[in-house]
Design a protein around this motif. Sequence first.
Motif, PDB file in Angstrom:
ATOM      1  N   GLU A  96      56.925 -50.417 -13.761  1.00 49.39           N
ATOM      2  CA  GLU A  96      56.526 -51.782 -14.601  1.00 49.39           C
ATOM      3  C   GLU A  96      55.224 -51.779 -15.336  1.00 49.39           C
ATOM      4  OE1 GLU A  96      59.069 -54.066 -15.376  1.00 49.39           O
ATOM      5  OE2 GLU A  96      60.605 -52.874 -14.248  1.00 49.39           O
ATOM      6  N   ARG A  97      55.227 -52.830 -16.270  1.00 52.58           N
ATOM      7  CA  ARG A  97      53.588 -52.790 -16.802  1.00 52.58           C
ATOM      8  C   ARG A  97      52.841 -53.467 -15.826  1.00 52.58           C
ATOM      9  NH1 ARG A  97      52.239 -57.271 -21.500  1.00 52.58           N
ATOM     10  NH2 ARG A  97      50.063 -56.833 -21.571  1.00 52.58           N
ATOM     11  N   THR A  98      53.259 -54.432 -14.976  1.00 55.32           N
ATOM     12  CA  THR A  98      52.177 -55.044 -14.037  1.00 55.32           C
ATOM     13  C   THR A  98      51.825 -53.930 -13.007  1.00 55.32           C
ATOM     14  OG1 THR A  98      54.197 -55.779 -12.925  1.00 55.32           O
ATOM     15  CG2 THR A  98      53.409 -57.233 -14.626  1.00 55.32           C
ATOM     16  N   ARG A  99      52.404 -52.728 -12.836  1.00 61.66           N
ATOM     17  CA  ARG A  99      52.198 -52.035 -11.592  1.00 61.66           C
ATOM     18  C   ARG A  99      51.309 -50.873 -12.623  1.00 61.66           C
ATOM     19  NH1 ARG A  99      54.925 -53.150  -7.226  1.00 61.66           N
ATOM     20  NH2 ARG A  99      54.669 -51.012  -6.363  1.00 61.66           N
ATOM     21  N   LEU A 100      50.874 -50.817 -13.530  1.00 59.91           N
ATOM     22  CA  LEU A 100      50.213 -49.637 -13.972  1.00 59.91           C
ATOM     23  C   LEU A 100      48.810 -49.462 -13.151  1.00 59.91           C
ATOM     24  CD1 LEU A 100      50.458 -50.108 -17.930  1.00 59.91           C
ATOM     25  CD2 LEU A 100      51.219 -48.226 -16.767  1.00 59.91           C
ATOM     26  N   GLY A 101      48.272 -50.561 -12.531  1.00 63.21           N
ATOM     27  CA  GLY A 101      46.977 -50.173 -11.883  1.00 63.21           C
ATOM     28  C   GLY A 101      47.355 -49.374 -10.743  1.00 63.21           C
ATOM     29  N   LEU A 102      48.470 -49.305 -10.089  1.00 64.06           N
ATOM     30  CA  LEU A 102      49.050 -48.369  -9.119  1.00 64.06           C
ATOM     31  C   LEU A 102      48.934 -46.765  -9.381  1.00 64.06           C
ATOM     32  CD1 LEU A 102      51.681 -50.617  -7.355  1.00 64.06           C
ATOM     33  CD2 LEU A 102      49.157 -50.441  -6.731  1.00 64.06           C
ATOM     34  N   VAL A 103      48.820 -46.610 -10.846  1.00 64.62           N
ATOM     35  CA  VAL A 103      49.035 -45.213 -11.327  1.00 64.62           C
ATOM     36  C   VAL A 103      47.592 -44.785 -11.747  1.00 64.62           C
ATOM     37  CG1 VAL A 103      50.418 -43.502 -12.461  1.00 64.62           C
ATOM     38  CG2 VAL A 103      51.371 -45.484 -11.607  1.00 64.62           C
ATOM     39  N   PRO A 104      46.667 -44.414 -10.957  1.00 63.98           N
ATOM     40  CA  PRO A 104      45.307 -44.369 -11.606  1.00 63.98           C
ATOM     41  C   PRO A 104      45.030 -43.081 -12.204  1.00 63.98           C
ATOM     42  CG  PRO A 104      45.155 -44.025  -9.333  1.00 63.98           C
ATOM     43  CD  PRO A 104      46.552 -44.811  -9.387  1.00 63.98           C
TER      44      PRO A 104
END
Length: 299
Positions: free
Chosen positions: A40-48
């Motif tokens: 999800e777009r909101t979880r992009l921060g979890l894919v550095p």
Amino acid sequence: MSRQPLRLAILEATRLLEEAGVNSPRTDAELLAAHVVGVERTRLGLVPLVDPEVIETYRGLVARRAQRIPLQHITGVSSMGEIDVEVGPGVFVPRPETELLLAWAIAVLEDCPARPPVVLDLCTGSGALALAVAHARPDADVHAVELDPKALSWARRNADTRALDGDTAITLYQGDVTDRALLTDLEGRVDLVVSNPPYIPEGAELDREVAEHDPAVALFGGPDGLSVITPMVSNIARWLKIGGALAIEHDDTNGGQVAALLRERRVFGEVAEHPDLAGKPRFVVARRVATEAEAARRA
């Protein structure tokens, strides 16, 4: 080769899309990144960090978006309510504004005494609105009409997919919503009519994504944008049962005219105009309150 920061790739993509004139460069850059990495777009921060191959794929999609190919054609999907539908060349891409019409329709069905309620979606395109209603109300008997065979094939594909996912099946028809002989078996039986018809006035200036990729048959409604809506109103009158409701999306320049069309037909009442997310006039609602004979006596 070592893994690379996804954040930097998104920043680069945002710059490229902004230079290309895309209206929402950061949002589109993030949505494309989320599509590539499968989150999800909101979880992009979890894919550095991502592999170089992922960055290469991402840059290819960004390049296509910079050519003003619609985001939904690149990802292959568009959202409506709680569902996604497949879209691509040959079918109109559903707009966020129609979510407001959908929310109104679902609220109307909550107060509808009929079980199952009969719903009719006119100019269904990808089937998004009809399928979103069917998803929200599995008990509904949903019918949908589309004139263009290419769009209808997308609607059938989406209907088949939603049925496999467990949603209630809808009934699809190819037909002209202005045809007086269309769906005579539904006359006086429909509880709710919804429609996002072709309504853009001819000659209107459009974004490249729309002008070059949405089919013209789904966009333009004659010189004033009302060439489909005006004759469609008469058909809606014969399909709706007494007490049945309708909602018609329209261009932001002709909401008052659509409301006037409904008020002129005395079989309709409770006519009201609704704005879109930007506060512009976007759809008109009404109810069938009288028979033709009763309306004639009131005239």
